[in-house]
Design a protein around this motif. Structure first.
Motif, PDB file in Angstrom:
ATOM      1  N   LYS A  67       0.838  -1.201   0.000  1.00  0.00           N
ATOM      2  CA  LYS A  67       0.000   0.000   0.000  1.00  0.00           C
ATOM      3  C   LYS A  67       0.873   1.252   0.000  1.00  0.00           C
ATOM      4  O   LYS A  67       2.055   1.209   0.323  1.00  0.00           O
ATOM      5  CB  LYS A  67      -0.920   0.006   1.219  1.00  0.00           C
ATOM      6  CG  LYS A  67      -1.866  -1.177   1.300  1.00  0.00           C
ATOM      7  CD  LYS A  67      -2.914  -1.134   0.205  1.00  0.00           C
ATOM      8  CE  LYS A  67      -3.921  -2.256   0.361  1.00  0.00           C
ATOM      9  NZ  LYS A  67      -4.947  -2.246  -0.707  1.00  0.00           N
ATOM     10  N   GLY A  68       0.263   2.398  -0.356  1.00  0.00           N
ATOM     11  CA  GLY A  68       0.987   3.662  -0.355  1.00  0.00           C
ATOM     12  C   GLY A  68       0.191   4.717  -1.077  1.00  0.00           C
ATOM     13  O   GLY A  68      -0.987   4.526  -1.398  1.00  0.00           O
ATOM     14  N   ILE A  69       0.813   5.828  -1.358  1.00  0.00           N
ATOM     15  CA  ILE A  69       0.088   6.913  -2.019  1.00  0.00           C
ATOM     16  C   ILE A  69       0.146   6.727  -3.541  1.00  0.00           C
ATOM     17  O   ILE A  69       1.146   6.267  -4.087  1.00  0.00           O
ATOM     18  CB  ILE A  69       0.626   8.302  -1.628  1.00  0.00           C
ATOM     19  CG1 ILE A  69       2.059   8.540  -2.144  1.00  0.00           C
ATOM     20  CG2 ILE A  69       0.566   8.512  -0.130  1.00  0.00           C
ATOM     21  CD1 ILE A  69       2.438   9.993  -2.179  1.00  0.00           C
ATOM     22  N   ASP A  70      -0.947   7.105  -4.168  1.00  0.00           N
ATOM     23  CA  ASP A  70      -1.044   7.092  -5.622  1.00  0.00           C
ATOM     24  C   ASP A  70      -1.854   8.303  -6.049  1.00  0.00           C
ATOM     25  O   ASP A  70      -3.063   8.205  -6.256  1.00  0.00           O
ATOM     26  CB  ASP A  70      -1.722   5.808  -6.131  1.00  0.00           C
ATOM     27  CG  ASP A  70      -0.738   4.682  -6.376  1.00  0.00           C
ATOM     28  OD1 ASP A  70       0.285   4.933  -7.039  1.00  0.00           O
ATOM     29  OD2 ASP A  70      -0.987   3.571  -5.884  1.00  0.00           O
ATOM     30  N   VAL A  71      -1.200   9.442  -6.126  1.00  0.00           N
ATOM     31  CA  VAL A  71      -1.868  10.652  -6.594  1.00  0.00           C
ATOM     32  C   VAL A  71      -1.666  10.715  -8.105  1.00  0.00           C
ATOM     33  O   VAL A  71      -0.549  10.943  -8.592  1.00  0.00           O
ATOM     34  CB  VAL A  71      -1.316  11.909  -5.906  1.00  0.00           C
ATOM     35  CG1 VAL A  71      -2.062  13.152  -6.402  1.00  0.00           C
ATOM     36  CG2 VAL A  71      -1.449  11.791  -4.387  1.00  0.00           C
ATOM     37  N   LEU A  72      -2.725  10.486  -8.850  1.00  0.00           N
ATOM     38  CA  LEU A  72      -2.645  10.371 -10.309  1.00  0.00           C
ATOM     39  C   LEU A  72      -2.282  11.715 -10.946  1.00  0.00           C
ATOM     40  O   LEU A  72      -2.400  12.777 -10.322  1.00  0.00           O
ATOM     41  CB  LEU A  72      -3.987   9.885 -10.854  1.00  0.00           C
ATOM     42  CG  LEU A  72      -4.565   8.592 -10.281  1.00  0.00           C
ATOM     43  CD1 LEU A  72      -5.853   8.220 -11.019  1.00  0.00           C
ATOM     44  CD2 LEU A  72      -3.562   7.459 -10.339  1.00  0.00           C
ATOM     45  N   PRO A  73      -1.830  11.693 -12.207  1.00  0.00           N
ATOM     46  CA  PRO A  73      -1.498  12.951 -12.886  1.00  0.00           C
ATOM     47  C   PRO A  73      -2.632  13.969 -12.825  1.00  0.00           C
ATOM     48  O   PRO A  73      -3.798  13.640 -13.047  1.00  0.00           O
ATOM     49  CB  PRO A  73      -1.223  12.492 -14.316  1.00  0.00           C
ATOM     50  CG  PRO A  73      -0.695  11.099 -14.157  1.00  0.00           C
ATOM     51  CD  PRO A  73      -1.497  10.517 -13.027  1.00  0.00           C
ATOM     52  N   PRO A 301      -9.785  13.227 -13.212  1.00  0.00           N
ATOM     53  CA  PRO A 301     -10.718  14.072 -13.958  1.00  0.00           C
ATOM     54  C   PRO A 301     -11.081  15.324 -13.155  1.00  0.00           C
ATOM     55  O   PRO A 301     -10.990  15.323 -11.919  1.00  0.00           O
ATOM     56  CB  PRO A 301     -11.930  13.168 -14.152  1.00  0.00           C
ATOM     57  CG  PRO A 301     -11.845  12.171 -13.059  1.00  0.00           C
ATOM     58  CD  PRO A 301     -10.382  11.964 -12.760  1.00  0.00           C
ATOM     59  N   PHE A 302     -11.494  16.359 -13.855  1.00  0.00           N
ATOM     60  CA  PHE A 302     -11.955  17.563 -13.169  1.00  0.00           C
ATOM     61  C   PHE A 302     -13.173  17.206 -12.322  1.00  0.00           C
ATOM     62  O   PHE A 302     -14.114  16.575 -12.808  1.00  0.00           O
ATOM     63  CB  PHE A 302     -12.297  18.652 -14.176  1.00  0.00           C
ATOM     64  CG  PHE A 302     -12.717  19.943 -13.537  1.00  0.00           C
ATOM     65  CD1 PHE A 302     -11.770  20.768 -12.964  1.00  0.00           C
ATOM     66  CD2 PHE A 302     -14.051  20.322 -13.493  1.00  0.00           C
ATOM     67  CE1 PHE A 302     -12.145  21.960 -12.347  1.00  0.00           C
ATOM     68  CE2 PHE A 302     -14.435  21.520 -12.888  1.00  0.00           C
ATOM     69  CZ  PHE A 302     -13.480  22.337 -12.312  1.00  0.00           C
ATOM     70  N   PRO A 303     -13.187  17.578 -11.036  1.00  0.00           N
ATOM     71  CA  PRO A 303     -14.294  17.166 -10.164  1.00  0.00           C
ATOM     72  C   PRO A 303     -15.599  17.848 -10.533  1.00  0.00           C
ATOM     73  O   PRO A 303     -15.631  19.012 -10.908  1.00  0.00           O
ATOM     74  CB  PRO A 303     -13.822  17.594  -8.774  1.00  0.00           C
ATOM     75  CG  PRO A 303     -12.810  18.661  -8.997  1.00  0.00           C
ATOM     76  CD  PRO A 303     -12.141  18.328 -10.303  1.00  0.00           C
ATOM     77  N   ASP A 304     -16.692  17.098 -10.404  1.00  0.00           N
ATOM     78  CA  ASP A 304     -18.013  17.627 -10.750  1.00  0.00           C
ATOM     79  C   ASP A 304     -18.501  18.644  -9.735  1.00  0.00           C
ATOM     80  O   ASP A 304     -19.326  19.510 -10.058  1.00  0.00           O
ATOM     81  CB  ASP A 304     -19.032  16.480 -10.822  1.00  0.00           C
ATOM     82  CG  ASP A 304     -18.754  15.548 -11.994  1.00  0.00           C
ATOM     83  OD1 ASP A 304     -18.221  16.036 -13.011  1.00  0.00           O
ATOM     84  OD2 ASP A 304     -19.057  14.350 -11.890  1.00  0.00           O
ATOM     85  N   LYS A 305     -18.019  18.535  -8.507  1.00  0.00           N
ATOM     86  CA  LYS A 305     -18.464  19.496  -7.463  1.00  0.00           C
ATOM     87  C   LYS A 305     -17.386  19.703  -6.439  1.00  0.00           C
ATOM     88  O   LYS A 305     -16.368  19.049  -6.452  1.00  0.00           O
ATOM     89  CB  LYS A 305     -19.746  18.998  -6.802  1.00  0.00           C
ATOM     90  CG  LYS A 305     -19.635  17.634  -6.139  1.00  0.00           C
ATOM     91  CD  LYS A 305     -20.963  17.225  -5.557  1.00  0.00           C
ATOM     92  CE  LYS A 305     -20.881  15.832  -4.900  1.00  0.00           C
ATOM     93  NZ  LYS A 305     -22.149  15.428  -4.306  1.00  0.00           N
TER      94      LYS A 305
END
Length: 305
Positions: A67-73, A301-305
């Motif tokens: 486990k660990g961090i996975d901050v996507l592009p 993706p750009f967040p919807d809210k």
């Protein structure tokens, strides 16, 4: 790190200060991809301190094997990100082709300028054992004349950051000039960032700055009779000769510098011009930002809210 919602501003509790303290912000913990984050800036009580527009304290988070961090592009414009770890390691990749492990004591400076994309993950060697992640990530707003500069990446190893002792207090001058020394880390406006470790009972006079604040990463402080609890950000006036005292063994960050004026923040995108942020949002949705070499398959993706 990336915001999970369109707005970066957080609700925080406030302690009314006195004397040289303008406000004390106590951030609330928020979960981000399996670990906690405390965001002090921007808040409804204080949006910026000098050029600093974003202040996150991440962890400490303990991860088991695998486990660990996975901050996507994800994209940024108009800022520089500053990442500094107390424990653990992050693998930084960006659309310039940079690939850099960030380790405790290093400073990672990514200048977004007109646009950059990056991811924050971990090397397989790190995930192969139990490990911890703990550190700070800050954003610097760029002056208006530098907001559209070409993106840059700079990495400063720990041994290149000036360290000194003032009145028995161990300090590192991370960015800017303080206590008679100057950091080699690039700045774009008058910028202050100092890390200090105080033993209980020690005092430290704050360096002068047009705007400044102290974050208590661990321990607790007081300024005269005002208590500054652990995980809180105390914003000070620019009155000279102000000191803080550690009421327990403490680790603190001192930030500040010159104010740069109002900024518009939408998700991870920052500009002095709201229409520029709107254009960046549309560019991200349309896939017009550059890809991260070696990390092209996924993105946030750009967040919807």
């Amino acid at each position: 790190m990336s915001n999970l919602t369109r707005t970066a501003e957080q609700e925080c509790d406030v302690i009314e200060g006195c004397g040289a303290i303008e406000v004390i912000v106590e951030p609330r913990e928020k979960e981000l991809g399996g670990f906690s984050v405390r965001r002090s800036l921007p808040s409804r009580q204080r949006r910026m301190v000098g050029p600093w527009i974003f202040f996150d304290h991440m962890g400490p988070a303990d991860f088991p094997v695998g486990k660990g961090i996975d901050v996507l592009p994800h994209p940024h414009i108009g800022i520089a990100t500053v990442t500094y770890l107390f424990e653990g390691e992050i693998l930084h990749r960006d659309s310039l082709g940079s690939v850099q492990p960030i380790r405790p004591g290093d400073i990672n400076l990514m200048v977004a300028g007109r646009g950059i994309v990056h991811s924050e993950r971990e090397r397989p060697e790190v995930r192969d054992s139990d490990h911890c992640l703990h550190g700070l990530q800050l954003w610097l707003a760029l002056p208006a004349e530098d907001e559209e500069m070409a993106p840059e990446f700079h990495h400063y190893p720990s041994d290149g950051i000036p360290a000194l002792t003032v009145g028995g207090v161990s300090l590192r001058v991370m960015m800017g000039t303080a206590y008679g020394v100057t950091s080699p880390v690039r700045t774009f406006a008058d910028t202050l960032y100092v890390e200090a470790r105080l033993e209980a009972g020690q005092t430290l006079e704050l360096p002068d700055a047009e705007e400044r604040a102290v974050y208590v990463a661990s321990g607790s402080l007081k300024a005269r009779d005002t208590e500054i609890p652990e995980h809180s950000l105390a914003v000070f006036s620019n009155r000279p000769g102000v000191s803080v005292e550690a009421t327990g063994d403490s680790r603190i960050a001192i930030i500040g510098g010159e104010p740069l004026g109002k900024r518009c923040i939408v998700w991870n995108l920052v500009s002095s011009r709201p229409e520029r942020v709107d254009r960046a949002v549309e560019d991200w949705k349309a896939g017009r930002f550059p890809k991260v070499p070696g990390d092209e398959a996924e993105f946030i993706p750009f967040p919807d809210k």
